[in-house]
Enzyme design. Sequence first.
Site, PDB file in Angstrom:
ATOM      1  N   VAL A 230       0.838  -1.203   0.000  1.00  0.00           N
ATOM      2  CA  VAL A 230       0.000   0.000   0.000  1.00  0.00           C
ATOM      3  C   VAL A 230       0.871   1.251   0.000  1.00  0.00           C
ATOM      4  O   VAL A 230       2.055   1.210   0.332  1.00  0.00           O
ATOM      5  CB  VAL A 230      -0.990   0.043   1.199  1.00  0.00           C
ATOM      6  CG1 VAL A 230      -1.961  -1.131   1.144  1.00  0.00           C
ATOM      7  CG2 VAL A 230      -0.253   0.096   2.528  1.00  0.00           C
TER       8      VAL A 230
ATOM      9  N   TYR B  95       4.730   1.937  -1.154  1.00  0.00           N
ATOM     10  CA  TYR B  95       5.367   0.625  -1.334  1.00  0.00           C
ATOM     11  C   TYR B  95       4.916  -0.089  -2.601  1.00  0.00           C
ATOM     12  O   TYR B  95       5.450  -1.138  -2.944  1.00  0.00           O
ATOM     13  CB  TYR B  95       5.131  -0.258  -0.104  1.00  0.00           C
ATOM     14  CG  TYR B  95       6.143  -0.023   1.000  1.00  0.00           C
ATOM     15  CD1 TYR B  95       6.449   1.259   1.433  1.00  0.00           C
ATOM     16  CD2 TYR B  95       6.803  -1.086   1.607  1.00  0.00           C
ATOM     17  CE1 TYR B  95       7.372   1.475   2.436  1.00  0.00           C
ATOM     18  CE2 TYR B  95       7.732  -0.874   2.613  1.00  0.00           C
ATOM     19  CZ  TYR B  95       8.017   0.412   3.021  1.00  0.00           C
ATOM     20  OH  TYR B  95       8.939   0.615   4.005  1.00  0.00           O
TER      21      TYR B  95
ATOM     22  N   GLU C 227       6.003  -8.381  14.067  1.00  0.00           N
ATOM     23  CA  GLU C 227       7.138  -9.307  14.172  1.00  0.00           C
ATOM     24  C   GLU C 227       7.283  -9.823  15.610  1.00  0.00           C
ATOM     25  O   GLU C 227       7.653 -10.982  15.831  1.00  0.00           O
ATOM     26  CB  GLU C 227       8.424  -8.605  13.725  1.00  0.00           C
ATOM     27  CG  GLU C 227       9.625  -9.533  13.660  1.00  0.00           C
ATOM     28  CD  GLU C 227      10.800  -8.882  12.949  1.00  0.00           C
ATOM     29  OE1 GLU C 227      10.925  -9.045  11.720  1.00  0.00           O
ATOM     30  OE2 GLU C 227      11.588  -8.175  13.626  1.00  0.00           O
TER      31      GLU C 227
HETATM   32  C1  5GW Z   1       5.705   2.474   5.320  1.00  0.00           C
HETATM   33  C2  5GW Z   1       6.502   3.233   6.148  1.00  0.00           C
HETATM   34  C3  5GW Z   1       7.088   2.660   7.233  1.00  0.00           C
HETATM   35  C4  5GW Z   1       6.898   1.317   7.455  1.00  0.00           C
HETATM   36  C5  5GW Z   1       6.108   0.552   6.611  1.00  0.00           C
HETATM   37  C6  5GW Z   1       5.495   1.137   5.546  1.00  0.00           C
HETATM   38  C7  5GW Z   1       4.690   0.345   4.624  1.00  0.00           C
HETATM   39  C8  5GW Z   1       4.717  -1.055   4.704  1.00  0.00           C
HETATM   40  C9  5GW Z   1       3.896   0.910   3.601  1.00  0.00           C
HETATM   41  O1  5GW Z   1       3.759   2.143   3.427  1.00  0.00           O
HETATM   42  N1  5GW Z   1       3.197   0.111   2.730  1.00  0.00           N
HETATM   43  C10 5GW Z   1       3.266  -1.257   2.831  1.00  0.00           C
HETATM   44  O2  5GW Z   1       2.640  -1.941   2.008  1.00  0.00           O
HETATM   45  N2  5GW Z   1       3.991  -1.828   3.839  1.00  0.00           N
HETATM   46  C11 5GW Z   1       3.979  -3.296   3.958  1.00  0.00           C
HETATM   47  O3  5GW Z   1       4.455  -3.699   5.216  1.00  0.00           O
HETATM   48  C12 5GW Z   1       4.917  -3.893   2.921  1.00  0.00           C
HETATM   49  O4  5GW Z   1       4.467  -5.194   2.538  1.00  0.00           O
HETATM   50  C13 5GW Z   1       6.208  -3.994   3.705  1.00  0.00           C
HETATM   51  O5  5GW Z   1       7.125  -4.876   3.132  1.00  0.00           O
HETATM   52  C14 5GW Z   1       5.654  -4.440   5.060  1.00  0.00           C
HETATM   53  C15 5GW Z   1       6.604  -4.205   6.255  1.00  0.00           C
HETATM   54  O6  5GW Z   1       7.116  -2.905   6.249  1.00  0.00           O
HETATM   55  P1  5GW Z   1       8.670  -2.627   5.979  1.00  0.00           P
HETATM   56  O7  5GW Z   1       9.107  -3.473   4.836  1.00  0.00           O
HETATM   57  O8  5GW Z   1       8.911  -1.171   5.833  1.00  0.00           O
HETATM   58  O9  5GW Z   1       9.325  -3.144   7.308  1.00  0.00           O
HETATM   59  P2  5GW Z   1      10.878  -3.484   7.478  1.00  0.00           P
HETATM   60  O10 5GW Z   1      10.975  -3.953   8.902  1.00  0.00           O
HETATM   61  O11 5GW Z   1      11.224  -4.570   6.505  1.00  0.00           O
HETATM   62  O12 5GW Z   1      11.648  -2.219   7.204  1.00  0.00           O
END
Ligand code: 5GW
Length: 341
Positions: free
Chosen positions: A112, A115, A292
Site C-alpha cells: 500500500v 510501497y 514481528e
Molecule cells: C511504510 C513506512 C514505514 C513502514 C512501513 C510502511 C509500509 C509497509 C507501507 O507504506 N506500505 C506497505 O505496504 N507496507 C507493507 O508492510 C509492505 O508489505 C512492507 O514490506 C511491510 C513491512 O514494512 P517494511 O518493509 O517497511 O518493514 P521493514 O521492517 O522490513 O523495514
Amino acid sequence: MHGNWKNMLPLRSYFIGILVVFMLFIMGFCIKYIDLMFQPKPTDCSLKAVEKSIELAHCERKLLINTGNGRKMALNVLTPWLAPIIWDGTFDINILDNQHNSTRIGLFVFAVKKYIRFLLPLLESAERYFMIGHNVTYYVFTDKVKEVVKPKMADGHTLQLHDVVADERWQDVSMRRMEILTVFTKEHMANEIDYLVCADVDMVFNDHVGVEILGDLVATIHPVFFLSEKGAFPYERRPISTAYIPHGHGDFYYMAALYGGKVDEIYKLSMACRKGIVEDKKKNIEAVWQEESHLNRYLVYNKPTKVLSPEYLWDSRFGNGQLIKKKRFLVVSKNNDKVRY
Ligand code: 5GW
Ligand code: MN
C-alpha cells in the site's frame, strides 16, 4: 653318528615339501586377493575424520567461524526439536520437486501507499527464481489496484489483485497484514492453495527459492541475529504486552519478512497474532517490533516444523555475509525520504 646323515635325507625333503605347499598356498592367496593388495588406502574412519567430513558436507559455515564469540545454533542443520534448518547443500531439489508436482503454492504480498513501487520488481524476480515449474498464485493486496503493472508470467502462475484500505500509521499498515491473512486464509485460500508463503514487498528474489521452503509451519531466521546470544534477541520484554517472551525462552529471532506454511497453520498463526495486537491496542500499547514481535511470541510456543537460514532473507548491509553462500531473497534498500512518510 657317520651313518646318520643318510637317515636325515627323507626328513629334509619332507620339510622342503611342506615349504613348497606353504609357498603355493601363499601364492594362491596372493593371486585370489591381488586386487586388494593394489587398492588405494581404505578411508580413514577414525572418529576425528568422520566428524570433519560431516562438518564439511553439512555445515561448512561452521568452519568459517573462528572459535569464541557467537552462538552457532543457527548454523546447524537441525533445531533442538529436530526441524530442518534449510541451508544450501542440505536438500536435493529434484526429489523435492517430484514430491510437489501437484502442490499449489500462494505468495501473499501487501503493497500500500508508496510501497507499490516495490511490487513489480518483486514479482518479476519471483518469475525468475520462485517456485519455478510449480503452480503459483500471487495474492497481492493494495490500495492502488489500478496502478498495478502485471509481470510476464509463466504458465500455471496467476495474479490475484485485492483492494485494501491503507492505514494512516505505518505501524498499523504492517499489522493490518495479519488481519487480512486471517480473513483470506479462512475464506478463499483454503480451497485454492496448499501452502502459503508470506513476504514483505520491499524484497527481490536473487537466487533459487523453491519447494524446499514448504512445510507445515515455516519461519526465517533474522539475518541480524543469527549469531546472537538469546539474551540479545529483540523480543518484546514487557510483561504487559501479549507478545511478551520471558528471558530464557525462545530459540531464534525470526524476521516477519518471510514465513509460511499450510493454509490452516497460517490461519491459526495470524488469528493468534491479530488477537494479541487487538488486546495490546485496548491497553494502548504496541509491541516493540509490531507484528514481528507477535510472530516471534507465537513461534516460541508453536515451534516451526522447518526453519529457513538467512540465505532466505539477506540484506547486503549486514555483516557475516561470508557465511551465507547463496543470497536468495534480498531486502531492497529504501531511500526513506521517498518511500516512508
Ligand atoms: C511504510 C513506512 C514505514 C513502514 C512501513 C510502511 C509500509 C509497509 C507501507 O507504506 N506500505 C506497505 O505496504 N507496507 C507493507 O508492510 C509492505 O508489505 C512492507 O514490506 C511491510 C513491512 O514494512 P517494511 O518493509 O517497511 O518493514 P521493514 O521492517 O522490513 O523495514
Ligand atoms: Mn521489509
